[in-house]
Design an enzyme around this catalytic site. Structure first.
Site, PDB file in Angstrom:
ATOM      1  N   SER A  32       0.973  -1.645   0.042  1.00  0.00           N
ATOM      2  CA  SER A  32       0.370  -0.091   0.101  1.00  0.00           C
ATOM      3  C   SER A  32       0.747   0.986   0.136  1.00  0.00           C
ATOM      4  CB  SER A  32      -0.718   0.193   1.549  1.00  0.00           C
ATOM      5  OG  SER A  32      -1.916   0.619   1.526  1.00  0.00           O
ATOM      6  N   LEU A  49      -2.127   9.447   5.374  1.00  0.00           N
ATOM      7  CA  LEU A  49      -2.649   9.313   4.957  1.00  0.00           C
ATOM      8  C   LEU A  49      -3.976   9.986   3.406  1.00  0.00           C
ATOM      9  CD1 LEU A  49      -4.651   6.822   8.147  1.00  0.00           C
ATOM     10  CD2 LEU A  49      -3.614   5.924   6.679  1.00  0.00           C
ATOM     11  N   ASN A  56      -6.362  -0.859   0.677  1.00  0.00           N
ATOM     12  CA  ASN A  56      -6.254  -0.878   2.209  1.00  0.00           C
ATOM     13  C   ASN A  56      -7.145   0.136   2.768  1.00  0.00           C
ATOM     14  OD1 ASN A  56      -5.184   1.323   3.874  1.00  0.00           O
ATOM     15  ND2 ASN A  56      -2.576  -0.873   3.560  1.00  0.00           N
ATOM     16  N   ASN A  97      -6.341  -1.223   7.886  1.00  0.00           N
ATOM     17  CA  ASN A  97      -5.091  -0.702   7.718  1.00  0.00           C
ATOM     18  C   ASN A  97      -5.220  -0.391   8.962  1.00  0.00           C
ATOM     19  OD1 ASN A  97      -2.839   1.016   8.420  1.00  0.00           O
ATOM     20  ND2 ASN A  97      -2.780   1.600   6.643  1.00  0.00           N
ATOM     21  N   CYS A 156      -0.949   2.744  10.944  1.00  0.00           N
ATOM     22  CA  CYS A 156      -0.827   3.932  10.148  1.00  0.00           C
ATOM     23  C   CYS A 156       0.729   4.403  11.312  1.00  0.00           C
ATOM     24  CB  CYS A 156      -1.419   4.601   9.470  1.00  0.00           C
ATOM     25  SG  CYS A 156      -0.436   6.211   9.151  1.00  0.00           S
ATOM     26  N   LYS A 169      -3.644  -5.259   8.814  1.00  0.00           N
ATOM     27  CA  LYS A 169      -2.157  -4.626   8.729  1.00  0.00           C
ATOM     28  C   LYS A 169      -1.996  -4.344  10.240  1.00  0.00           C
ATOM     29  CE  LYS A 169       1.518  -2.121   5.886  1.00  0.00           C
ATOM     30  NZ  LYS A 169       1.271  -1.571   4.959  1.00  0.00           N
ATOM     31  N   GLY A 224       7.967  -4.721   4.715  1.00  0.00           N
ATOM     32  CA  GLY A 224       8.906  -5.048   5.035  1.00  0.00           C
ATOM     33  C   GLY A 224      10.498  -5.508   4.526  1.00  0.00           C
ATOM     34  N   GLY A 267       8.067  -2.123  -0.479  1.00  0.00           N
ATOM     35  CA  GLY A 267       7.529  -0.881  -0.803  1.00  0.00           C
ATOM     36  C   GLY A 267       8.737  -0.382  -1.400  1.00  0.00           C
ATOM     37  N   THR A 268       9.734   0.514  -0.478  1.00  0.00           N
ATOM     38  CA  THR A 268      10.773   0.597  -0.624  1.00  0.00           C
ATOM     39  C   THR A 268      11.842   0.924  -2.026  1.00  0.00           C
ATOM     40  OG1 THR A 268      10.500   1.574   1.783  1.00  0.00           O
ATOM     41  CG2 THR A 268      12.131   2.425   0.512  1.00  0.00           C
TER      42      THR A 268
HETATM   43  C1  SIN Z   1       0.450   7.292   5.093  1.00  0.00           C
HETATM   44  O1  SIN Z   1      -0.117   7.805   5.017  1.00  0.00           O
HETATM   45  O2  SIN Z   1       1.479   8.154   6.175  1.00  0.00           O
HETATM   46  C2  SIN Z   1       1.482   6.066   5.674  1.00  0.00           C
HETATM   47  C3  SIN Z   1       0.161   4.623   5.680  1.00  0.00           C
HETATM   48  C4  SIN Z   1       0.674   3.954   6.991  1.00  0.00           C
HETATM   49  O3  SIN Z   1       1.755   3.873   6.962  1.00  0.00           O
HETATM   50  O4  SIN Z   1      -0.238   3.135   7.275  1.00  0.00           O
END
Ligand code: SIN
Length: 291
Positions: free
Chosen positions: A24, A76, A102, A130, A133, A168, A246, A268-269
């Site tokens: 996400s 978010l 998500n 989620n 966050c 999550k 992760g 992700g990253t």
């Molecule tokens: C964010 O929108 O700040 C990140 C989302 C998340 O870590 O769930």
């Protein structure tokens, strides 16, 4: 389980040729990637978090690269569920792989409210709820550390959808195993392990934090052993599949997470540096395992 773990997976009753999911926040609602070839090798895409009302998100800067990873403080940001349903999800029908949406919320009831609206769409196979966050004052990670709240969120979602959903969880406080068990008791069909780790960057000359909310979510390949340990703990404690999230930068990292008990593995990253990472990881894994 046999070793090395199989690359082809069965998840939520479906066959996946790849265990790699785009996490996400890396792919919008899928529509941003349709014209690119970066979905090749992806087993599934998880959308950016959607809430009931539109959210502006946090003040910039929202991303900060560190020597070994990335801090994010998006907050978010999203246009709200009605906009997503009307304007973004129709394009996601063209995705070459399944989509999970998500869902985030500021109250226990909001998760179910958002899912109820999304139920009118048929483009997605399920949800990622989620409760973790780290970048929102309301809701966010505070939900995920309390098993009782996790239970109530999952029960609320179960009541409004027959589609499978993953919860999550946060690595920041609480007992992830207890929260995972509560999610399963509430009807969750998977657990995503885990959201980002709390991180911070301080300018030592001024003492100021670059990120306005000060504490942010940290991702890094160096987190792999932390995620492996949590995947192993949770997958040994619950009966539903675990989706890891992760720490992945190499094909062997994905294989290690599968060996630890993950059914699917989010990246992700890595995608920020290597937009074609899903296909690259698949090639690496095929070479390593001969599958
Ligand atoms: C964010 O929108 O700040 C990140 C989302 C998340 O870590 O769930």
């Amino acid at each position: 389980m046999s070793f090395p773990p199989a690359i082809r997976r069965k998840f939520w009753g479906r066959d996946f040729s790849s265990p790699v999911m785009l996490a996400s926040g890396t792919a919008g609602f899928g529509e941003e990637l349709l014209d690119l070839q970066c979905l090749s090798g992806a087993g599934a895409v998880v959308s950016k978090a959607v809430t009931f009302n539109p959210r502006e998100g946090n003040l910039p800067p929202r991303l900060l690269e560190t020597p070994f990873g990335l801090l994010n403080s998006i907050g978010l940001a999203n246009p709200g569920v009605y906009h997503v349903v009307k304007h973004l999800l129709p394009a996601a029908a063209g995705l070459p792989c399944p989509l999970l949406i998500n869902v985030a919320g500021e109250s226990v009831d909001e998760f179910a409210d958002v899912v109820s609206v999304l139920e009118e769409c048929s483009v997605h196979i399920g949800y990622e709820i989620n409760v973790s966050c780290p970048n929102a004052a309301e809701g966010g990670a505070a939900f995920g550390v309390d098993p009782d709240v996790v239970l109530r969120v999952a029960q609320g979602v179960s009541k409004v959808t027959g589609r499978p959903f993953s919860v999550k969880l946060t690595p920041n406080g609480g007992d992830m195993v207890q929260s995972a068990k509560a999610a399963v008791e509430g009807g969750a069909s998977a657990i995503t392990v885990c959201n980002t780790f709390l991180g911070m960057h301080i300018d030592w000359e001024t003492g100021k934090c670059v990120i306005k909310r000060k504490v942010a979510g940290y991702t890094s390949p160096a987190l792999l052993p932390l995620v492996v340990a949590r995947v192993w703990q949770v997958s040994n404690a619950v009966s539903v599949p675990v989706i890891s999230s992760g720490g992945v930068s190499r094909g062997e990292d994905v294989l290690q997470l599968l060996a630890a008990g993950a059914e699917m593995v989010q990246i992700g990253t890595r995608l920020m540096r290597r937009p074609f990472a899903a296909g690259e990881l698949m090639d690496e894994m095929k070479k390593l395992t001969g599958e």
